[in-house]
Enzyme design. Structure first.
Site, PDB file in Angstrom:
ATOM      1  N   ARG A   1       0.844  -1.192   0.000  1.00  0.00           N
ATOM      2  CA  ARG A   1       0.000   0.000   0.000  1.00  0.00           C
ATOM      3  C   ARG A   1       0.877   1.239   0.000  1.00  0.00           C
ATOM      4  NH1 ARG A   1      -3.324  -2.881  -1.412  1.00  0.00           N
ATOM      5  NH2 ARG A   1      -5.365  -3.356  -0.524  1.00  0.00           N
TER       6      ARG A   1
ATOM      7  N   HIS B   1      -1.053  -0.066  -9.638  1.00  0.00           N
ATOM      8  CA  HIS B   1      -1.661  -1.002  -8.669  1.00  0.00           C
ATOM      9  C   HIS B   1      -2.217  -2.253  -9.364  1.00  0.00           C
ATOM     10  CE1 HIS B   1      -3.730  -1.198  -4.469  1.00  0.00           C
ATOM     11  NE2 HIS B   1      -3.449  -2.405  -4.923  1.00  0.00           N
TER      12      HIS B   1
ATOM     13  N   GLU C   1      -4.193   7.260  -4.932  1.00  0.00           N
ATOM     14  CA  GLU C   1      -4.462   6.567  -6.196  1.00  0.00           C
ATOM     15  C   GLU C   1      -5.822   6.989  -6.720  1.00  0.00           C
ATOM     16  OE1 GLU C   1      -4.010   2.352  -5.561  1.00  0.00           O
ATOM     17  OE2 GLU C   1      -1.935   2.579  -4.899  1.00  0.00           O
TER      18      GLU C   1
HETATM   19  C1  DGY Z   1      -5.031  -6.406  -2.598  1.00  0.00           C
HETATM   20  O1  DGY Z   1      -5.444  -7.549  -2.786  1.00  0.00           O
HETATM   21  O2  DGY Z   1      -5.091  -5.850  -1.515  1.00  0.00           O
HETATM   22  C2  DGY Z   1      -4.470  -5.739  -3.776  1.00  0.00           C
HETATM   23  O3  DGY Z   1      -3.868  -4.542  -3.469  1.00  0.00           O
HETATM   24  C3  DGY Z   1      -5.540  -5.596  -4.844  1.00  0.00           C
HETATM   25  O4  DGY Z   1      -4.974  -5.979  -6.039  1.00  0.00           O
END
Ligand code: DGY
Length: 320
Positions: free
Chosen positions: A238, A286, A267
């Site tokens: 993240r 992402h 984002e």
């Molecule tokens: C997640 O699974 O948390 C990812 O960031 C989404 O692709």
């Protein structure tokens, strides 16, 4: 009246079909633009189940307006977009989609590591723009990955999968995690170290920790200053864990070699973001879990969670 479901993105009809057989299903009509907050407010007051994606902010204010809502199923392993405590207070079940995306995300982490260490984006861009003049002894040179030391911050399922890939590249692995993982250490021969040590010793660092109060801003100016000048930093979990301003400074001052970013503080990232001006940055939107197979597997898990809760069964992958 049949129970109702709201889905915050337009999804392939085949993935929603099992729900349509049993429930009233409404979907936001775009798979690109995010659902409007006012629509979400309206829907959450009415529906029995909500299917969200990781960029939907489901905060306390929104949850306070929930009506008969019994379950929120989030399409992703991360669920920092949902106020879990508020959901718990309201007695709403929350589920996520772990496991099915582990290998796919680890593949991308490794791809981003290789691309960043070898500066593939820059080489490709120059080739496409006529910048490849001749084979030059020191042209387009990067940093080795094979045989080097990898530091993994956050040793969960995806961390383990990245480590399996690293063993094929004959890498030594250091890791830092909230808690030590004795079994993982025994199985793979990796070494637990404090964050500072990891940053000092690793040739390449991959960040896979979840975004929490403890990890927010975990990699800032001081931490970047501990890294080797030849090191790369890969961000896969993240945005918000790495301080992007500090990262920009480190890259522009060449105190680290490069950064590979799949996730961002805000984002979608603006095309004017300063980090996008640097050839030492490999930037992705992402896409850690973005393969057709994996995204469909995630959607099946979300649909199953809704079926389970609305039909009175305990769902898998419950986070609260
Ligand atoms: C997640 O699974 O948390 C990812 O960031 C989404 O692709």
């Amino acid at each position: 009246m049949r129970p109702s479901v709201f889905i915050t993105r337009k999804l392939p009809e085949e993935m929603v079909a099992p729900l349509r057989e049993k429930f009233e299903v409404r979907m936001w009509d775009s798979d690109i633009s995010a659902v409007r907050r006012s629509v979400l407010m309206d829907e959450i007051a009415q529906v029995d189940a909500l299917w969200t994606v990781v960029s939907d902010r489901i905060d306390r204010e929104l949850l306070e307006t929930a009506g008969p809502l019994k379950v929120i199923t989030n399409m992703g392993v991360g669920f920092n977009n949902i106020d879990i405590n508020a959901a718990k207070d309201k007695g709403i079940i929350v589920t996520n989609t772990p496991d099915v995306l582990t290998e796919t995300t680890a593949d991308l982490a490794f791809a981003l590591l290789l691309a960043t260490a070898r500066r593939l984006n820059r080489a490709e861009r120059e080739l496409r723009h006529g910048g490849w003049m001749s084979w030059t002894p020191m042209g387009f040179t990067g940093m080795d990955v094979g045989g080097k030391t990898l530091g993994i911050i956050g040793m969960g399922r995806i961390g383990e999968a990245v480590m399996r890939r690293a063993s094929g590249f004959n890498m030594r692995v250091l890791y830092h995690n909230r808690s030590r993982k004795d079994q993982v250490e025994q199985k793979y021969g990796c070494e637990y170290v404090e964050l500072e040590q990891l940053l000092e010793r690793a040739d390449h660092v991959v960040v896979l920790a979840p975004l929490t109060e403890q990890t927010a801003g975990m990699i800032g100016q001081r931490e970047l200053g501990l890294m080797k000048k030849t090191a790369t930093l890969i961000s896969m979990s993240r945005g918000g864990i790495i301080d992007e301003d500090a990262l920009y400074e480190a890259l522009i001052n060449e105190t680290i070699w490069g950064a590979g970013l799949d996730v961002w503080e805000k984002e979608p990232v603006s095309k004017h973001h300063p980090l996008l001006t640097l050839p030492s940055v490999t930037a992705l939107p992402h896409i850690g879990s973005a393969t057709i197979e994996t995204r469909k597997a995630m959607m099946r898990m979300n649909a199953d969670a809704i079926l389970d809760v609305l039909e009175g069964r305990e769902p898998d992958n419950r986070v609260v």
